[in-house]
Design a protein around this motif. Structure first.
Motif, PDB file in Angstrom:
ATOM      1  N   SER A  98       0.834  -1.206   0.000  1.00 61.36           N
ATOM      2  CA  SER A  98       0.000   0.000   0.000  1.00 61.36           C
ATOM      3  C   SER A  98       0.868   1.255   0.000  1.00 61.36           C
ATOM      4  CB  SER A  98      -0.923  -0.005   1.219  1.00 61.36           C
ATOM      5  OG  SER A  98      -1.755  -1.152   1.232  1.00 61.36           O
ATOM      6  N   SER A  99       2.000   1.190   0.686  1.00 64.69           N
ATOM      7  CA  SER A  99       2.916   2.333   0.717  1.00 64.69           C
ATOM      8  C   SER A  99       3.492   2.618  -0.663  1.00 64.69           C
ATOM      9  CB  SER A  99       4.055   2.064   1.706  1.00 64.69           C
ATOM     10  OG  SER A  99       3.558   1.948   3.023  1.00 64.69           O
TER      11      SER A  99
ATOM     12  N   SER B  59      -0.632  -8.618  -0.780  1.00 64.13           N
ATOM     13  CA  SER B  59       0.486  -7.697  -1.023  1.00 64.13           C
ATOM     14  C   SER B  59       0.992  -7.759  -2.463  1.00 64.13           C
ATOM     15  CB  SER B  59       1.628  -7.992  -0.049  1.00 64.13           C
ATOM     16  OG  SER B  59       2.101  -9.323  -0.187  1.00 64.13           O
TER      17      SER B  59
ATOM     18  N   ILE C 121      -1.632  -6.149  -4.893  1.00 64.09           N
ATOM     19  CA  ILE C 121      -1.663  -4.686  -4.796  1.00 64.09           C
ATOM     20  C   ILE C 121      -0.407  -4.090  -5.421  1.00 64.09           C
ATOM     21  CG2 ILE C 121      -1.513  -2.762  -3.152  1.00 64.09           C
ATOM     22  CD1 ILE C 121      -3.426  -4.307  -1.340  1.00 64.09           C
TER      23      ILE C 121
ATOM     24  N   GLY D 239      -1.273  -1.927  -8.662  1.00 62.26           N
ATOM     25  CA  GLY D 239      -1.426  -0.541  -8.210  1.00 62.26           C
ATOM     26  C   GLY D 239      -1.094   0.483  -9.273  1.00 62.26           C
TER      27      GLY D 239
ATOM     28  N   LEU E 148      -6.023   2.247  -4.335  1.00 61.13           N
ATOM     29  CA  LEU E 148      -5.929   1.222  -3.299  1.00 61.13           C
ATOM     30  C   LEU E 148      -7.203   0.389  -3.228  1.00 61.13           C
ATOM     31  CD1 LEU E 148      -4.076   3.075  -0.399  1.00 61.13           C
ATOM     32  CD2 LEU E 148      -3.268   1.084  -1.681  1.00 61.13           C
TER      33      LEU E 148
ATOM     34  N   GLY F 194      -6.922  -3.309  -4.433  1.00 57.71           N
ATOM     35  CA  GLY F 194      -7.223  -4.262  -3.374  1.00 57.71           C
ATOM     36  C   GLY F 194      -8.216  -5.315  -3.829  1.00 57.71           C
TER      37      GLY F 194
END
Length: 378
Positions: A24-25, A290, A293, A297, A321, A325
């Protein structure tokens, strides 16, 4: 003061949640250059010298080294290990590339749909990008006028280094380098020294970016492998985290800061993995979003800025996101998890091939790593 070994069983750690936050970061970090273009200053970049996304990649490679070392220890042969690595990376990647080429592409291209789908460059893109040797090749007419133009899925650049680390670890297992403790530590120390030398004297890499990336990411991956080797006696305490922080502070203004960052990132990841988060971490011990994403992303963000020009950084990050996701959940449920299960009951031909590779390379070569304690999707 618990040791790393105590938290390696999946039900006792937060590695799944940490990897989700890292993915996500990356999306949040990339929202800056998706909206503002190349050269935009991403979060943490001014303070630490690297962006939030780069910190997240550091976390990925450290945890990957740790968990893949555990996977190597669990493997019955080098063929079984190679099959596990292939099934973890390649099926999800191939589906993602197909989605980019045949869903994202037609939605974003400036060409007529029929012309786009019959353009040979689309199929060449699949081949070239799937090889991971060149991931910035453009799809015909796709994202031509974006702030960060042409690039369909930038985060894929790390995968070739991840695979290279898998290969090196597998070779270390087959040749017995991991089994022989002194040799392992000597080789890893040599790698760290070489990396440190290139930080002090950048001209040693002759300006080859791939060499710089490989050294940096191999040191992080190797740090995870080293942590697994030391698991029985590696204490997890706030005191040692403070020591790592002090080392980072001492190196902050010097050329060795990336090396100190790697050490701090690795140990901080272990401390976070040991926190008693209970129900917060539990769902992500069974579901690994993970990877999905991470690979979905960027194209999602590019499509958002293409269809909703003028969107803010926060809007692009939040919408991406949510969509990535959902795509990650579908990828995990219908692609990644079934393929990982396939490892344990492959077709007879695949099983025979894996067994043959194992006999050739030395079946049971991984047993020296010790009884594994880690589990999970890696």
């Amino acid at each position: 003061m618990p040791t790393l070994a105590a938290i390696l069983p999946a039900e006792r750690n937060n590695f799944g949640l940490i990897r989700l936050l890292a993915a996500s970061s990356v999306v949040i970090s990339h929202a800056y250059i998706i909206v503002r273009g190349d050269g935009a200053v991403e979060p943490l970049e001014a303070l630490t010298g690297i962006s939030l996304g780069q910190h997240a990649v550091n976390v990925f490679f450290f945890t990957s080294g740790l968990l893949v070392a555990a996977s190597l220890a669990r493997s019955r042969s080098i063929g079984d290990f190679a099959l596990a690595r292939f099934l973890r990376i390649c099926p999800g990647l191939m589906v993602c590339l197909a989605v980019c080429a045949f869903v994202v592409g037609p939605l974003a291209t400036t060409l007529a749909p029929a012309r786009y789908l019959t353009d040979g460059a689309v199929y060449l893109w699949l081949l070239v990008t799937g090889s991971l040797l060149h991931i910035t090749m453009a799809l015909p007419g796709v994202f031509e006028h974006a702030p960060y133009p042409d690039v369909v899925d930038l985060p894929l650049w790390t995968l070739k280094y991840e695979i290279a680390c898998y290969v090196l670890l597998g070779l270390a297992g087959v040749t017995g380098l991991v089994r022989r403790g002194a040799r392992f530590w000597a080789i890893y120390a040599g790698l760290v020294v070489v990396y440190a030398a290139t930080l002090v004297f950048p001209e040693l890499t002759f300006g080859i970016v791939a060499v710089q990336h490989m050294l940096h990411l191999a040191v992080l991956f190797g740090l995870g492998v080293a942590a697994y080797r030391l698991r029985e006696g590696l204490p997890l305490s706030w005191f040692w985290l403070a020591v790592c922080l002090a080392i980072y502070a001492a190196a902050y203004s010097g050329p060795l800061r990336p090396l100190a960052t790697a050490l701090l990132t690795g140990y901080a990841t272990l401390i976070l993995a040991a926190l008693p988060l209970g129900a917060l971490a539990h769902p992500f011990r069974c579901i690994d979003l993970s990877y999905g994403i991470y690979i979905y992303g960027w194209p999602t963000q590019q499509l958002i800025i293409d269809k909703l020009p003028g969107s803010s950084i926060a809007e692009v990050a939040i919408i991406a996101l949510a969509i990535a996701g959902c795509l990650a959940f579908l990828s995990w449920t219908f692609v990644e998890k079934p393929m990982l299960a396939f490892r344990h009951k492959p077709l007879p031909s695949v099983r025979r091939l894996a067994a043959a590779i194992g006999r050739t390379a030395g079946t049971g070569a991984m047993a020296h790593l010790g009884k594994p304690g880690a589990s999970g999707s890696s």
